[in-house]
Design a protein around this motif. Sequence first.
Motif, PDB file in Angstrom:
ATOM      1  N   GLU A  32      35.268  50.371  38.913  1.00  0.00           N
ATOM      2  CA  GLU A  32      35.752  51.024  37.364  1.00  0.00           C
ATOM      3  C   GLU A  32      36.121  50.567  35.932  1.00  0.00           C
ATOM      4  OE1 GLU A  32      39.555  52.185  39.844  1.00  0.00           O
ATOM      5  OE2 GLU A  32      38.273  54.206  40.851  1.00  0.00           O
ATOM      6  N   ALA A  33      36.317  49.388  36.266  1.00  0.00           N
ATOM      7  CA  ALA A  33      37.046  48.838  35.611  1.00  0.00           C
ATOM      8  C   ALA A  33      35.700  48.587  34.459  1.00  0.00           C
ATOM      9  CB  ALA A  33      37.605  47.551  35.814  1.00  0.00           C
ATOM     10  N   ALA A  34      34.638  47.597  35.486  1.00  0.00           N
ATOM     11  CA  ALA A  34      32.976  47.993  35.220  1.00  0.00           C
ATOM     12  C   ALA A  34      31.979  48.968  34.134  1.00  0.00           C
ATOM     13  CB  ALA A  34      31.974  47.235  35.614  1.00  0.00           C
ATOM     14  N   THR A  35      32.596  50.023  34.592  1.00  0.00           N
ATOM     15  CA  THR A  35      31.334  51.189  34.481  1.00  0.00           C
ATOM     16  C   THR A  35      32.904  51.678  33.121  1.00  0.00           C
ATOM     17  OG1 THR A  35      31.224  52.258  36.778  1.00  0.00           O
ATOM     18  CG2 THR A  35      31.921  53.985  35.106  1.00  0.00           C
ATOM     19  N   GLU A  36      34.233  51.436  32.807  1.00  0.00           N
ATOM     20  CA  GLU A  36      34.918  51.596  31.845  1.00  0.00           C
ATOM     21  C   GLU A  36      34.428  50.744  30.557  1.00  0.00           C
ATOM     22  OE1 GLU A  36      39.389  51.605  30.165  1.00  0.00           O
ATOM     23  OE2 GLU A  36      39.039  51.699  32.082  1.00  0.00           O
ATOM     24  N   ALA A  37      34.260  49.859  31.365  1.00  0.00           N
ATOM     25  CA  ALA A  37      34.195  48.606  29.821  1.00  0.00           C
ATOM     26  C   ALA A  37      32.640  48.709  29.284  1.00  0.00           C
ATOM     27  CB  ALA A  37      34.485  46.933  30.807  1.00  0.00           C
ATOM     28  N   THR A  67      33.233  42.075  31.210  1.00  0.00           N
ATOM     29  CA  THR A  67      33.590  40.528  31.164  1.00  0.00           C
ATOM     30  C   THR A  67      34.423  40.232  32.573  1.00  0.00           C
ATOM     31  OG1 THR A  67      35.707  40.552  29.960  1.00  0.00           O
ATOM     32  CG2 THR A  67      32.609  39.885  29.169  1.00  0.00           C
ATOM     33  N   LEU A  68      34.132  39.643  33.435  1.00  0.00           N
ATOM     34  CA  LEU A  68      34.676  39.698  34.427  1.00  0.00           C
ATOM     35  C   LEU A  68      34.880  38.322  35.283  1.00  0.00           C
ATOM     36  CD1 LEU A  68      35.588  41.010  37.208  1.00  0.00           C
ATOM     37  CD2 LEU A  68      33.355  41.376  38.450  1.00  0.00           C
ATOM     38  N   GLY A  69      36.220  37.394  35.440  1.00  0.00           N
ATOM     39  CA  GLY A  69      36.426  36.339  36.028  1.00  0.00           C
ATOM     40  C   GLY A  69      37.374  36.595  37.913  1.00  0.00           C
ATOM     41  N   LEU A  70      36.157  35.855  38.282  1.00  0.00           N
ATOM     42  CA  LEU A  70      36.450  35.420  40.029  1.00  0.00           C
ATOM     43  C   LEU A  70      36.920  34.562  40.602  1.00  0.00           C
ATOM     44  CD1 LEU A  70      33.086  37.627  40.821  1.00  0.00           C
ATOM     45  CD2 LEU A  70      35.583  38.724  41.310  1.00  0.00           C
ATOM     46  N   SER A  71      37.860  34.791  41.414  1.00  0.00           N
ATOM     47  CA  SER A  71      38.216  33.540  42.418  1.00  0.00           C
ATOM     48  C   SER A  71      37.529  33.439  44.023  1.00  0.00           C
ATOM     49  CB  SER A  71      39.983  33.349  42.807  1.00  0.00           C
ATOM     50  OG  SER A  71      40.509  33.635  41.787  1.00  0.00           O
ATOM     51  N   GLY A  72      37.571  32.032  43.881  1.00  0.00           N
ATOM     52  CA  GLY A  72      36.817  32.112  45.533  1.00  0.00           C
ATOM     53  C   GLY A  72      37.670  32.218  47.086  1.00  0.00           C
ATOM     54  N   GLY A  73      37.511  32.131  47.851  1.00  0.00           N
ATOM     55  CA  GLY A  73      38.147  31.747  48.912  1.00  0.00           C
ATOM     56  C   GLY A  73      37.840  32.581  49.759  1.00  0.00           C
ATOM     57  N   SER A  74      38.962  33.908  50.380  1.00  0.00           N
ATOM     58  CA  SER A  74      38.743  34.791  50.931  1.00  0.00           C
ATOM     59  C   SER A  74      37.992  36.555  50.657  1.00  0.00           C
ATOM     60  CB  SER A  74      40.107  35.516  52.499  1.00  0.00           C
ATOM     61  OG  SER A  74      40.562  35.737  50.667  1.00  0.00           O
ATOM     62  N   ARG A 131      42.682  41.116  29.218  1.00  0.00           N
ATOM     63  CA  ARG A 131      42.651  42.584  29.754  1.00  0.00           C
ATOM     64  C   ARG A 131      43.971  43.049  31.212  1.00  0.00           C
ATOM     65  NH1 ARG A 131      37.645  42.079  26.622  1.00  0.00           N
ATOM     66  NH2 ARG A 131      39.302  42.760  24.330  1.00  0.00           N
ATOM     67  N   SER A 132      43.073  42.101  32.322  1.00  0.00           N
ATOM     68  CA  SER A 132      43.880  42.747  33.493  1.00  0.00           C
ATOM     69  C   SER A 132      43.944  42.018  34.358  1.00  0.00           C
ATOM     70  CB  SER A 132      42.871  44.081  33.397  1.00  0.00           C
ATOM     71  OG  SER A 132      43.223  44.475  34.937  1.00  0.00           O
ATOM     72  N   VAL A 133      44.165  42.477  35.189  1.00  0.00           N
ATOM     73  CA  VAL A 133      44.949  41.057  36.520  1.00  0.00           C
ATOM     74  C   VAL A 133      44.974  41.580  37.677  1.00  0.00           C
ATOM     75  CG1 VAL A 133      45.444  38.599  37.942  1.00  0.00           C
ATOM     76  CG2 VAL A 133      45.384  39.210  35.198  1.00  0.00           C
ATOM     77  N   LEU A 134      43.858  41.482  38.714  1.00  0.00           N
ATOM     78  CA  LEU A 134      44.175  42.737  39.685  1.00  0.00           C
ATOM     79  C   LEU A 134      44.360  41.122  40.913  1.00  0.00           C
ATOM     80  CD1 LEU A 134      44.012  44.615  41.861  1.00  0.00           C
ATOM     81  CD2 LEU A 134      41.479  44.356  41.704  1.00  0.00           C
ATOM     82  N   PHE A 135      45.052  41.200  41.573  1.00  0.00           N
ATOM     83  CA  PHE A 135      45.630  40.065  42.725  1.00  0.00           C
ATOM     84  C   PHE A 135      44.818  40.654  44.084  1.00  0.00           C
ATOM     85  CE2 PHE A 135      47.961  37.984  39.943  1.00  0.00           C
ATOM     86  CZ  PHE A 135      47.802  36.516  40.216  1.00  0.00           C
ATOM     87  N   ALA A 136      44.060  40.478  44.987  1.00  0.00           N
ATOM     88  CA  ALA A 136      44.028  40.698  46.252  1.00  0.00           C
ATOM     89  C   ALA A 136      44.550  39.402  47.517  1.00  0.00           C
ATOM     90  CB  ALA A 136      42.499  41.391  46.335  1.00  0.00           C
TER      91      ALA A 136
END
Length: 254
Positions: free
Chosen positions: A23-28, A36-43, A191-196
């Motif tokens: 959804e964020a990608a489609t809007e941007a 523009t997307l930043g990704l953390s690793g792990g699970s 602009r936005s942060v998503l924690f999972a």
Amino acid sequence: MADVSVFPSQRELGAALARLVVEAATEAVASSGRFTLGLSGGSLVALLARELPPALREAPGADPSRWLVAFCDERLVPLEHPESTGGAYRSQVFSQLPPPGPQFLFVSTGLGPAEAAKDYEEQLRRAFPDQEVPQFDLLVLGVGPDGHTCSLFPGHALLQEQESLIGFLRDSPKPPPLRVTMTLPLLNSSRSVLFAAAGSEKAPVVQRILREDPDLSLPAARVRPRAGKPRWILERGAGLGLRLRRGSAPIGGN
């Protein structure tokens, strides 16, 4: 209180995570021509490997060829190493997409920590030439049972960094010790942060972060993007003990 959703299982958590990224990608892409997307690793890698490619196939407007993907922290190991965040995403997630895929910013892991951090910051600045501090459309972050996020650990000097966008560690309390990480000034410019998060072992620290007076000794509690508080999506175990306000029910869960 932060925007929080709790899901019955990791599979449903992963599906929600993929949907929110799409959804964020489609809007941007529609508004600026780039996501523009930043990704953390792990699970998070496994969650996205299972759910993101099929979600993208159903959303042509998200157009991964228009993505710029960076990594919120990286271990200084070769991309082929099992501990490499960039390597894991490249092989497990984005290899499932048809070419052309996203543009990537990889940490130069053959350099020493200080040199790798400097090089990565320079890459970021070139990728965001019109911004003094790069502003990612979305950062997807995790949290450890100790409250760390990226490679920002409780009590570490990097939590006080105000100038550099990228920091480095020679002494990570979680191996491997040599790492490069985004700092709070860069994280908080997004602009936005998503924690999972998933797993009951994370429930106590999630409670400390999401209470009305968050425990600011925890690095994850210090992340505050430009648009306001981060959004949190949790598997049921990680959400144990949370008192959610009315309206904070899961997306498609209970």
